[in-house]
Write an enzyme that holds these catalytic residues in place. Structure first.
Site, PDB file in Angstrom:
ATOM      1  N   ALA A  61      42.455  50.974  39.014  1.00  0.00           N
ATOM      2  CA  ALA A  61      41.752  50.406  40.173  1.00  0.00           C
ATOM      3  C   ALA A  61      40.961  51.503  40.880  1.00  0.00           C
ATOM      4  O   ALA A  61      41.299  52.683  40.774  1.00  0.00           O
ATOM      5  CB  ALA A  61      42.770  49.799  41.128  1.00  0.00           C
ATOM      6  N   GLY A 100      45.732  50.145  36.692  1.00  0.00           N
ATOM      7  CA  GLY A 100      45.126  48.853  36.378  1.00  0.00           C
ATOM      8  C   GLY A 100      44.460  48.859  35.015  1.00  0.00           C
ATOM      9  O   GLY A 100      44.342  47.812  34.365  1.00  0.00           O
ATOM     10  N   GLU A 103      47.168  48.082  32.743  1.00  0.00           N
ATOM     11  CA  GLU A 103      47.562  46.686  32.993  1.00  0.00           C
ATOM     12  C   GLU A 103      46.570  45.714  32.348  1.00  0.00           C
ATOM     13  O   GLU A 103      46.966  44.688  31.799  1.00  0.00           O
ATOM     14  CB  GLU A 103      47.683  46.436  34.502  1.00  0.00           C
ATOM     15  CG  GLU A 103      48.881  47.185  35.090  1.00  0.00           C
ATOM     16  CD  GLU A 103      48.969  47.039  36.590  1.00  0.00           C
ATOM     17  OE1 GLU A 103      48.031  47.488  37.265  1.00  0.00           O
ATOM     18  OE2 GLU A 103      49.953  46.466  37.077  1.00  0.00           O
ATOM     19  N   GLU A 123      50.754  54.454  39.590  1.00  0.00           N
ATOM     20  CA  GLU A 123      50.646  53.888  40.940  1.00  0.00           C
ATOM     21  C   GLU A 123      51.672  54.466  41.904  1.00  0.00           C
ATOM     22  O   GLU A 123      51.407  54.637  43.090  1.00  0.00           O
ATOM     23  CB  GLU A 123      50.796  52.363  40.900  1.00  0.00           C
ATOM     24  CG  GLU A 123      49.591  51.626  40.334  1.00  0.00           C
ATOM     25  CD  GLU A 123      49.604  51.477  38.826  1.00  0.00           C
ATOM     26  OE1 GLU A 123      50.341  52.247  38.157  1.00  0.00           O
ATOM     27  OE2 GLU A 123      48.886  50.606  38.318  1.00  0.00           O
TER      28      GLU A 123
HETATM   29  N1  CAA Z   1      39.516  55.461  41.618  1.00  0.00           N
HETATM   30  C1  CAA Z   1      38.497  56.074  42.232  1.00  0.00           C
HETATM   31  N2  CAA Z   1      38.088  57.303  41.913  1.00  0.00           N
HETATM   32  C2  CAA Z   1      38.736  57.937  40.938  1.00  0.00           C
HETATM   33  C3  CAA Z   1      39.806  57.362  40.253  1.00  0.00           C
HETATM   34  C4  CAA Z   1      40.193  56.045  40.625  1.00  0.00           C
HETATM   35  N3  CAA Z   1      41.173  55.413  40.015  1.00  0.00           N
HETATM   36  N4  CAA Z   1      40.267  58.241  39.346  1.00  0.00           N
HETATM   37  C5  CAA Z   1      39.494  59.319  39.448  1.00  0.00           C
HETATM   38  N5  CAA Z   1      38.570  59.151  40.402  1.00  0.00           N
HETATM   39  C6  CAA Z   1      37.516  60.071  40.785  1.00  0.00           C
HETATM   40  C7  CAA Z   1      38.044  61.355  41.397  1.00  0.00           C
HETATM   41  O1  CAA Z   1      38.224  61.230  42.788  1.00  0.00           O
HETATM   42  C8  CAA Z   1      36.935  62.313  41.042  1.00  0.00           C
HETATM   43  O2  CAA Z   1      35.892  62.076  41.946  1.00  0.00           O
HETATM   44  P1  CAA Z   1      34.896  63.264  42.385  1.00  0.00           P
HETATM   45  O3  CAA Z   1      34.238  63.737  41.122  1.00  0.00           O
HETATM   46  O4  CAA Z   1      33.996  62.639  43.359  1.00  0.00           O
HETATM   47  O5  CAA Z   1      35.791  64.309  42.971  1.00  0.00           O
HETATM   48  C9  CAA Z   1      36.459  61.840  39.675  1.00  0.00           C
HETATM   49  O6  CAA Z   1      36.883  60.487  39.594  1.00  0.00           O
HETATM   50  C10 CAA Z   1      37.042  62.620  38.518  1.00  0.00           C
HETATM   51  O7  CAA Z   1      38.451  62.666  38.681  1.00  0.00           O
HETATM   52  P2  CAA Z   1      39.288  63.973  38.319  1.00  0.00           P
HETATM   53  O8  CAA Z   1      38.660  65.153  38.964  1.00  0.00           O
HETATM   54  O9  CAA Z   1      40.699  63.685  38.618  1.00  0.00           O
HETATM   55  O10 CAA Z   1      39.003  64.063  36.745  1.00  0.00           O
HETATM   56  P3  CAA Z   1      39.990  64.430  35.570  1.00  0.00           P
HETATM   57  O11 CAA Z   1      39.171  64.339  34.348  1.00  0.00           O
HETATM   58  O12 CAA Z   1      40.694  65.703  35.867  1.00  0.00           O
HETATM   59  O13 CAA Z   1      41.092  63.288  35.539  1.00  0.00           O
HETATM   60  C11 CAA Z   1      41.976  61.039  35.573  1.00  0.00           C
HETATM   61  C12 CAA Z   1      40.772  61.957  35.244  1.00  0.00           C
HETATM   62  C13 CAA Z   1      43.137  61.388  34.649  1.00  0.00           C
HETATM   63  C14 CAA Z   1      41.559  59.625  35.376  1.00  0.00           C
HETATM   64  C15 CAA Z   1      42.409  61.308  37.028  1.00  0.00           C
HETATM   65  O14 CAA Z   1      41.281  61.216  37.855  1.00  0.00           O
HETATM   66  C16 CAA Z   1      43.436  60.353  37.548  1.00  0.00           C
HETATM   67  O15 CAA Z   1      44.600  60.556  37.333  1.00  0.00           O
HETATM   68  N6  CAA Z   1      42.958  59.332  38.298  1.00  0.00           N
HETATM   69  C17 CAA Z   1      43.831  58.415  38.996  1.00  0.00           C
HETATM   70  C18 CAA Z   1      44.485  57.455  38.061  1.00  0.00           C
HETATM   71  C19 CAA Z   1      45.312  56.504  38.859  1.00  0.00           C
HETATM   72  O16 CAA Z   1      46.145  56.878  39.640  1.00  0.00           O
HETATM   73  N7  CAA Z   1      45.083  55.233  38.575  1.00  0.00           N
HETATM   74  C20 CAA Z   1      45.794  54.190  39.228  1.00  0.00           C
HETATM   75  C21 CAA Z   1      44.917  53.602  40.266  1.00  0.00           C
HETATM   76  S1  CAA Z   1      45.800  52.438  41.191  1.00  0.00           S
HETATM   77  C22 CAA Z   1      45.822  51.057  40.275  1.00  0.00           C
HETATM   78  O17 CAA Z   1      45.272  50.982  39.220  1.00  0.00           O
HETATM   79  C23 CAA Z   1      46.584  49.995  40.990  1.00  0.00           C
HETATM   80  C24 CAA Z   1      46.541  48.648  40.542  1.00  0.00           C
HETATM   81  O18 CAA Z   1      46.252  48.294  39.461  1.00  0.00           O
HETATM   82  C25 CAA Z   1      46.920  47.604  41.471  1.00  0.00           C
END
Ligand code: CAA
Ligand code: NAI
Length: 719
Positions: A61, A100, A103, A123
Site C-alpha cells: 500500500a 498489500g 496480499e 505491516e
Molecule cells: N509506500 C509509499 N512509498 C514507499 C513505499 C510504500 N509502500 N515503499 C517505499 N516507498 C518510497 C520510499 O519512501 C522512498 O521514497 P523516496 O525516494 O522519496 O525517499 C522510495 O519509495 C524508495 O524506497 P527505499 O529507499 O526504501 O528503497 P529500497 O530499494 O531500499 O527498498 C522497499 C524498497 C524494500 C520496497 C522498501 O522501500 C520497503 O520496505 N518499503 C515498505 C514496504 C512496506 O512496508 N509495505 C507495506 C505497506 S503497508 C500495506 O501494504 C498495508 C496494507 O496492505 C493494508
C-alpha cells in the site's frame, strides 16, 4: 498507473506502474480494477498475469496515503474480486512483493517468483497488520506457526523460502512474467476453487492455543509495549478458529483499532524519517542532490580495538579493501585474530566465501599510502589523535579523506593539524560497529560538501543509516545522552533505585534501562572521560566528593562505584550484581541500596518517592529539550534526524517515533510545562530550563513536527 496489455491469444497482462516501488496507491488500485474488468469482458482472455513495472512487483500500500483520508477502490474488496474471478489470475513476482503487494499475490490463484525476489508482510513494522486478508490467507497456505512468525516480525523472505513454505508455486531464475504465462497456459481450464484461499477451512490444530501463547510471549518480550504484534497474533489465531469471513471481520476490527493509533503514526513517521536522513543538507546550502561523491575502494582503519574491529568487518563485508593498522605487534595480532574470526563466522553463517583476501594488516603508516579514505579509531585522546592525523598527512595522497570515529571530540581542532581541513569529517560509529546501524557523519566548519557526500555514501554502502550532523561536544547522540544520564543519576540521589529507573524505561519500551546499558558498556569508560575533562582530579575527596563541579550540580555516584572497582558486567558488579565477571543477568544488589541510603544520609538528602511518570518525563523530556537546543544551534537539520539517531543508536522504542516525535505527540505545551516545573524544583540543573525553540514553538501554537524545519529556519534568519 496499471497498464493493460493483451499478450498471446488467451492472456492479458496487468502491469502495476507507480515508480519506484509500484505502491498500491489509489490510482494504481483504480487502474487494476479497470484492467481486471477489461480482462473479464474480453471473451478471448482466459487468464490474467499481474506484474510490476521495472521488474518490481509491489512494495505494498502507499504509506503516504495513510495520513490523509483514503480514497479509491478499497484493497480488500479489490483482492477479493480478483480471487473470486472466473478467469485464472497469476502473480509474476520480481523485485519485492511486500504488504498489500503480497496480499494481492495471495488473492491470485497461482504465484510465480523470480529467485531474487523477496516477499513479506511488514505491516507490523508500520504499526498495524496485513489488513487486506493477509492474516487470513497466509496461514491457510503456510500453517499457523510460519504465518505467526512472518506476520509478527514482518521478516522478508527469499523466493526459495517462500517456495518451501508453499507461498509461491514456482520459482524461476528467468523472467517471472514469462514463467507465469507458461504456467497459466498449462493450467487454464482447471478448477479454480481449490486455488481460492478464502474457501479453505480454518487451519485449526490441537496445539493452536499453545502455539499462539508462545508467539504472544515472544512478541511481548521483543517489542515491549507495541500493540501491533499482539494484534497480529490475535488475527492469525482467528484464521485457525474461524471461517474466512469471520476471520476477516476480526482482521478488520483489529486493523481499525491499530490504524489510527499513535503507535502506527510513530512507526510510519519513523519509516519516512529513516529514508529522509540520507537526504542531508548543510547550513551552507550543499545537499545530497547537488554534491557528487567520488568512489572509495580502499580504506585504512587505524586502531583495531573495540570499534576499529567492527568498522573493518563492516567495510570488508561490503566488498571494500581494508588496510588495518595498529600501534604494536601484540595489539595487531589480537585485532587480526578478532577481525578474522568475525569475518569467518559471518561468511559461514551466510554460506558465502570468506572475504579475508580484502584485508591487509599493517604496523607502518606507509602501508596506507594508496588508500582513498582513512577511519581513525584510536583511544579517545585529543593529543594522540592529533599526532595520528599529522603523521597521516605525511603519507596519504593529496585527496585522501581523513575521518575520525571520535565519540565527541572537536573535529575542527583535529582538522587544524592536517594539510586538508576540507577533507576531514567525523564518522561516528556505534558499538558494536558491525552490528549497530547508525552512523553520525560529522561535518566541521571547514569540511567540504564532497567530503560529507563521500562519508555518507560510504556509510550507505556498508548498510548504515547515516545522519549528517554538525560539530559540537558529543555531536547529537552523545550530547543528548549526557543529559539523559544526568537525570537518571539525579533520580537515584533523590530516592529512586537503578531497578526502578530501568523498569520505568523498559516499560516505556527501551530494550534495556539506562543503568543496565551503563553496566554493559563499562562504567570505567565514562570515568576515564570525566578524569580527562577535569571533572575528577586530585583535589576531589574520594570519600566525600562534592556534588558541585564546574559551576553545576554534579552526581559523583558513578565515580564512587568505579573507585570500588564496580565497572559493570566486566567486573561482575556495577549498578547491578552479576553471577560472575562477564555474565549478563543483572540482579538487584542490596549493597547498592545501602550505598545509596548512606550517600543520601551523608549529604542530607531526604529520599522522595519517585514515580515511573517522573522517570519518563525527566529522562525523555530532557532528551527532547536538548534536541530543541541542537536544532536551534543548527547541529541537526531537522527533528527527524535526531529521532533517527535515537532509534538506531540508542535503543529508543520505534513505536514511540523518537524523542522529538514523542514530545510532539505528548504535546509541546505539556513538555514545556513539565520542564518549567522540574526546573523550578531543581534550579541547580540548568539543562532543565526549557529551550528557546520549545518556548517559541508553543507560542506559535505547537505546529506539527513536519513544520518545525520552517520555524527553525525563521529562528535562524532572525539571529
Ligand atoms: N509506500 C509509499 N512509498 C514507499 C513505499 C510504500 N509502500 N515503499 C517505499 N516507498 C518510497 C520510499 O519512501 C522512498 O521514497 P523516496 O525516494 O522519496 O525517499 C522510495 O519509495 C524508495 O524506497 P527505499 O529507499 O526504501 O528503497 P529500497 O530499494 O531500499 O527498498 C522497499 C524498497 C524494500 C520496497 C522498501 O522501500 C520497503 O520496505 N518499503 C515498505 C514496504 C512496506 O512496508 N509495505 C507495506 C505497506 S503497508 C500495506 O501494504 C498495508 C496494507 O496492505 C493494508
Ligand atoms: P579501544 O581502546 O578498544 O581501541 C583503541 C585501539 O587503538 C587500541 O587497540 C590501540 O592499540 C589502538 N591505538 C592506539 N594508538 C594507536 C596508534 N598510534 N596507531 C594505531 N593504533 C593505535 O578503543 P575503542 O573503544 O575502540 O574507541 C576508539 C575510538 O572510538 C575512540 O575515539 C572512542 O571514543 C570511539 N568510540 C568508542 C565507542 C565505544 O563504545 N567503545 C563508540 C563510538 C566511538
Amino acid at each position: 498507473m496499471a497498464r493493460y496489455t493483451r499478450l498471446t491469444e488467451p492472456i492479458a497482462l496487468i502491469t502495476l506502474n507507480n515508480p519506484p516501488v509500484n505502491a498500491l496507491s489509489s490510482a494504481v488500485r483504480s487502474g487494476i480494477v479497470d484492467s481486471v474488468s477489461q480482462a473479464l469482458k474480453d471473451d478471448q482472455v482466459k487468464a490474467v498475469v499481474f506484474c510490476g513495472e521495472n521488474r518490481m512487483f509491489s512494495g505494498g500500500a502507499d504509506i503516504k496515503e495513510f495520513s490523509g483520508s483514503m480514497s479509491g477502490p478499497p484493497l480488500v474488496r479489490m483482492i477479493h474480486s480478483i480471487e473470486a474471478s472466473e478467469k485464472l489470475m497469476v502473480a509474476a513476482i520480481e523485485g519485492v512483493a511486500l504488504g498489500g503487494g503480497l496480499e494481492l499475490a495471495l488473492g491470485c490463484h497461482y504465484r510465480v517468483a523470480n529467485t531474487k525476489a523477496r516477499l513479506g508482510l511488514p505491516e507490523v513494522t508500520l504499526g498495524f497488520l496485513p489488513g487486506a486478508g493477509g492474516t487470513q490467507r497466509l496461514p491457510r497456505l503456510t500453517g499457523i506457526t510460519a504465518a505467526l512468525e512472518l506476520i509478527t516480525t514482518g521478516r522478508q523472505i527469499s523466493a526459495q523460502e517462500a517456495l518451501q513454505l508453499g507461498i509461491v508455486d514456482q520459482v524461476t531464475e528467468g523472467n517471472a512474467v514469462q514463467a507465469a504465462m507458461e504456467l497459466a497456459l498449462s493450467v487454464i481450464g482447471q478448477p479454480l476453487n481449490p486455488r481460492r484461499l478464502s474457501l479453505r477451512p480454518p487451519v485449526w490444530s490441537a496445539d493452536v492455543d499453545s502455539v499462539c501463547e508462545v508467539a504472544l510471549a515472544r512478541v511481548k518480550q521483543h517489542s515491549r509495549g507495541a500493540m501491533a504484534p499482539v494484534a497480529c497474533v490475535q488475527a492469525v489465531r482467528a484464521a485457525a478458529m474461524l471461517p474466512y469471513s469471520k476471520g476477516m471481520e476480526k482482521e478488520r476490527q483489529l486493523m481499525d483499532t491499530l490504524f489510527r493509533s499513535s503507535q502506527a503514526r510513530a512507526l510510519q513517521y519513523a519509516f519516512f524519517a529513516q529514508r529522509n536522513a540520507g537526504k542531508w543538507s548543510l547550513p551552507n546550502g550543499a545537499r545530497w542532490n547537488n554534491t557528487k561523491a567520488r568512489d572509495v575502494q580502499r580504506v585504512g582503519v587505524i586502531g583495531l580495538g573495540t570499534m576499529g574491529r567492527g568498522i573493518a568487518v563492516s567495510l570488508v563485508k561490503a566488498g571494500l579493501s581494508v588496510v588495518a593498522l595498529e600501534s604494536d605487534a601484540k595489539q595487531l595480532e589480537s585485532g587480526k585474530k578478532a577481525v578474522t574470526a568475525m569475518l569467518q563466522r559471518d561468511a559461514q553463517r551466510r554460506g558465502v566465501g570468506s572475504p579475508l583476501h580484502l584485508l591487509t594488516f599493517a604496523l607502518s603508516f606507509h602501508q596506507l599510502k594508496d588508500v582513498d579514505l582513512v577511519i581513525e579509531a584510536v583511544f579517545e585522546d585529543m593529543n594522540l589523535k592529533k599526532r595520528v592525523f599529522s603523521d597521516l598527512c605525511k603519507v596519504l595522497r593529496a585527496g585522501t579523506l581523513i575521518c575520525t570515529n571520535t565519540s565527541g571530540l572537536n573535529v575542527d581542532e583535529l582538522a587544524k593539524v592536517t594539510d586538508r581541513q576540507h577533507l576531514v569529517v567525523g564518522m561516528h560509529f556505534f558499538a558494536p560497529a558491525h552490528v549497530m546501524k547508525l552512523l553520525e557523519v560529522v561535518y566541521g566548519s571547514r569540511s567540504s560538501p564532497e567530503a560529507v557526500a563521500v562519508a555518507m555514501a560510504l556509510g550507505k554502502r556498508i548498510q548504515k543509516v547515516c545522519v549528517a550532523v554538525g560539530n559540537c561536544p558529543g555531536f547529537v547522540g552523545n550530547r543528548m545522552l549526557k543529559l539523559y544520564m544526568d537525570q537518571s543519576l539525579y533520580l537515584l540521589e533523590e530516592g529512586a533505585t537503578p531497578e526502578q529507573v530501568d523498569q520505568a524505561l523498559e516499560e516505556f519500551g527501551f530494550a534495556m534501562g539506562i543503568f543496565k546499558v551503563a553496566d554493559l558498556s563499562g562504567l570505567d569508560v565514562g570515568w576515564r572521560v570525566r578524569k580527562a575533562s577535569g571533572l575528577i582530579g586530585p583535589d576531589i575527596d574520594p570519600v566525600n566528593p562534592s556534588r558541585w563541579r564546574l559551576g553545576q550540580r554534579y552526581c559523583p555516584l558513578p565515580d564512587m562505584l568505579c573507585q570500588q572497582g564496580r565497572f559493570g558486567q566486566k567486573t561482575g558488579r556495577g549498578w547491578y550484581l552479576y553471577n560472575s565477571p562477564g555474565s549478563k543477568e543483572a540482579k538487584p544488589d542490596p549493597e547498592i541500596l545501602n550505598f545509596l541510603e548512606d550517600y543520601r544520609l551523608k549529604y542530607g538528602i531526604t529520599p522522595q518517592r519517585i514515580s515511573s511518570q517522573e522517570v519518563i518525563e525527566r529522562c525523555a523530556f530532557s532528551l527532547a529539550n536538548e534536541g530543541f537546543r541542537i536544532l536551534e544551534d543548527g547541529i541537526a537539520a531537522g527533528p527527524e534526524d535526531i529521532d533517527v539517531i535515537y532509534l538506531f543508536g540508542y535503543g529508543w522504542p520505534r513505536h514511540r517515533g523518537g524523542p522529538m516525535f514523542y514530545a510532539s505527540q505528548v504535546g509541546l505545551s505539556v513538555v514545556l510545562e513539565k520542564m518549567e516545573h522540574y526546573h523550578r524544583i531543581h534550579p541547580d540543573v540548568p539543562s532543565l530550563e526549557p529551550s528557546r525553540l520549545l518556548r517559541r514553538l508553543v507560542a506559535e501554537g505547537s505546529p506539527p513536527i513536519q513544520q518545525w524545519r520552517n520555524h527553525i529556519k525563521n529562528l535562524h534568519s532572525q539571529l
